[in-house]
Scaffold this motif. Sequence first.
Motif, short mmCIF file in Angstrom:
data_model
loop_
_atom_site.label_atom_id
_atom_site.label_comp_id
_atom_site.label_asym_id
_atom_site.label_seq_id
_atom_site.Cartn_x
_atom_site.Cartn_y
_atom_site.Cartn_z
N MET A 1 0.84 -1.18 0.00
CA MET A 1 0.00 0.00 0.00
C MET A 1 0.88 1.24 0.00
O MET A 1 1.72 1.42 0.84
CB MET A 1 -0.91 0.00 1.23
CG MET A 1 -1.86 1.21 1.29
SD MET A 1 -3.04 1.24 -0.06
CE MET A 1 -3.95 -0.24 0.27
N ALA A 2 0.68 2.11 -0.97
CA ALA A 2 1.51 3.30 -1.09
C ALA A 2 1.13 4.33 -0.06
O ALA A 2 0.09 4.27 0.59
CB ALA A 2 1.35 3.87 -2.50
N ASP A 3 2.01 5.34 0.09
CA ASP A 3 1.77 6.38 1.08
C ASP A 3 0.61 7.28 0.71
O ASP A 3 0.19 8.10 1.51
CB ASP A 3 3.04 7.22 1.25
CG ASP A 3 4.13 6.46 1.99
OD1 ASP A 3 3.79 5.50 2.69
OD2 ASP A 3 5.30 6.85 1.87
N ASN A 4 0.09 7.16 -0.53
CA ASN A 4 -1.01 8.03 -0.95
C ASN A 4 -2.37 7.39 -0.75
O ASN A 4 -3.36 7.77 -1.39
CB ASN A 4 -0.83 8.44 -2.42
CG ASN A 4 -0.83 7.25 -3.36
OD1 ASN A 4 -0.86 6.10 -2.91
ND2 ASN A 4 -0.80 7.50 -4.66
N ALA A 5 -2.48 6.39 0.14
CA ALA A 5 -3.77 5.77 0.46
C ALA A 5 -4.72 6.85 0.96
O ALA A 5 -4.34 7.75 1.70
CB ALA A 5 -3.59 4.69 1.52
N THR A 6 -5.98 6.76 0.54
CA THR A 6 -6.96 7.79 0.87
C THR A 6 -7.94 7.31 1.94
O THR A 6 -8.11 6.11 2.17
CB THR A 6 -7.74 8.22 -0.37
OG1 THR A 6 -8.49 7.08 -0.86
CG2 THR A 6 -6.82 8.72 -1.46
N VAL A 7 -8.61 8.28 2.54
CA VAL A 7 -9.63 8.01 3.55
C VAL A 7 -10.73 7.12 2.97
O VAL A 7 -11.24 6.21 3.64
CB VAL A 7 -10.22 9.33 4.08
CG1 VAL A 7 -11.53 9.09 4.83
CG2 VAL A 7 -9.22 10.05 4.97
N GLU A 8 -11.08 7.35 1.71
CA GLU A 8 -12.16 6.60 1.08
C GLU A 8 -11.89 5.10 1.07
O GLU A 8 -12.81 4.28 1.15
CB GLU A 8 -12.36 7.09 -0.35
CG GLU A 8 -13.56 6.50 -1.05
CD GLU A 8 -13.82 7.16 -2.39
OE1 GLU A 8 -14.97 7.10 -2.87
OE2 GLU A 8 -12.87 7.73 -2.96
N VAL B 1 -14.01 17.29 10.38
CA VAL B 1 -14.40 16.25 9.42
C VAL B 1 -13.25 15.94 8.48
O VAL B 1 -12.27 16.68 8.41
CB VAL B 1 -15.64 16.67 8.60
CG1 VAL B 1 -16.83 16.90 9.51
CG2 VAL B 1 -15.33 17.92 7.76
N ALA B 2 -13.38 14.84 7.76
CA ALA B 2 -12.43 14.45 6.73
C ALA B 2 -13.14 14.40 5.39
O ALA B 2 -14.37 14.33 5.33
CB ALA B 2 -11.82 13.09 7.06
N HIS B 3 -12.34 14.45 4.32
CA HIS B 3 -12.87 14.35 2.96
C HIS B 3 -12.45 12.99 2.40
O HIS B 3 -11.37 12.50 2.73
CB HIS B 3 -12.31 15.49 2.10
CG HIS B 3 -12.94 15.57 0.74
ND1 HIS B 3 -12.51 14.81 -0.33
CD2 HIS B 3 -13.98 16.33 0.28
CE1 HIS B 3 -13.26 15.10 -1.39
NE2 HIS B 3 -14.15 16.01 -1.05
N PRO B 4 -13.26 12.36 1.55
CA PRO B 4 -12.90 11.04 1.02
C PRO B 4 -11.54 10.99 0.34
O PRO B 4 -10.87 9.95 0.37
CB PRO B 4 -14.03 10.75 0.01
CG PRO B 4 -15.17 11.59 0.46
CD PRO B 4 -14.59 12.81 1.08
N GLU B 5 -11.12 12.10 -0.28
CA GLU B 5 -9.85 12.10 -1.01
C GLU B 5 -8.67 12.51 -0.13
O GLU B 5 -7.53 12.56 -0.61
CB GLU B 5 -9.94 13.02 -2.23
CG GLU B 5 -10.97 12.54 -3.25
CD GLU B 5 -11.10 13.49 -4.43
OE1 GLU B 5 -10.31 14.46 -4.50
OE2 GLU B 5 -11.99 13.28 -5.27
N MET B 6 -8.94 12.76 1.14
CA MET B 6 -7.87 13.10 2.08
C MET B 6 -6.95 11.90 2.27
O MET B 6 -7.38 10.75 2.27
CB MET B 6 -8.52 13.48 3.42
CG MET B 6 -7.61 14.05 4.46
SD MET B 6 -8.60 14.49 5.94
CE MET B 6 -7.39 15.35 6.93
N LYS B 7 -5.66 12.15 2.40
CA LYS B 7 -4.70 11.08 2.65
C LYS B 7 -4.92 10.50 4.05
O LYS B 7 -5.21 11.25 4.99
CB LYS B 7 -3.26 11.59 2.51
CG LYS B 7 -2.94 12.16 1.13
CD LYS B 7 -2.93 11.07 0.08
CE LYS B 7 -2.47 11.61 -1.28
NZ LYS B 7 -3.45 12.54 -1.88
N VAL B 8 -4.78 9.19 4.18
CA VAL B 8 -4.95 8.54 5.47
C VAL B 8 -3.95 9.11 6.49
O VAL B 8 -4.29 9.31 7.66
CB VAL B 8 -4.78 7.01 5.36
CG1 VAL B 8 -4.69 6.37 6.74
CG2 VAL B 8 -5.95 6.41 4.61
#
Length: 266
Positions: free
Chosen positions: A1-8, A76-83
Amino acid sequence: MADNATVEEYMTRDVATVSPDDSVAEVSRRIVESDGHTGFPVTDGRQVEGFISARDLLLADDDALVFTVMSDDLVVAHPEMKVNDAARVILRSGIQKLPVVDDAGNLVGIISNTDVIRSQIERATPKKVDKLLHTLEEIHDIDAAEERRRVELADLTPTQARVYADELQGRSYELEHGLAEPLVVIDNDGTLLLADGHHRVMAANRLDIEEMDAYVIVIDAGAELELGMQRTAEKEGLETIDDISVVDYARHPLIETTERLQEEDR
């Protein structure tokens, strides 16, 4: 899993919510009867109005309405936000769960500190597997492939003769909360060698779990490879996980060494 995994990728989409007009008594009852909930997003339709936690309910009257005691200073968080960014927000704010909203402000999920931990586990384990796979290829001059699949615990051949009882408690907690790493298994011509995860397997067995998620390194069928860990298993009579001994912490070799040294000093 890369470092750019998203909240979604890691958020829970089926979110339990409460209404601003629900009573404190009703929300308190839902928390008590729920499986681990400590609070809920407060929504009007799909719009998030606030968040109410068990702490908000402690000193409130049972008849009070949620909108009078909820926290409306919402993070809140956004779906495209990084984990990783969500993890920083959770750590710095002390909030255990972040509602996830889209560009229109609609609730689309929730991400918790547990989800963040799971994302880190899933990023670390593949690196371990990749290193083992390439080591096998280089040492034995063979080809191998990696698969992700469920494995039956009864089909596993252990390569470690003992586990420690104190560690089983932690592994049981991880399993019950979805935090356990996948196993690492080597498929050597149909023999499934457990390379990593003996404590997890034993904890799962105690919880009556019959199969687990695993990274499986599949050795080329024509290789007829004789692995050192397989010879060790045969030497120690390890055929199934029932052959693994559970050692009490007091008998841990480091503890025994320490006690022996103390006795010599007396």
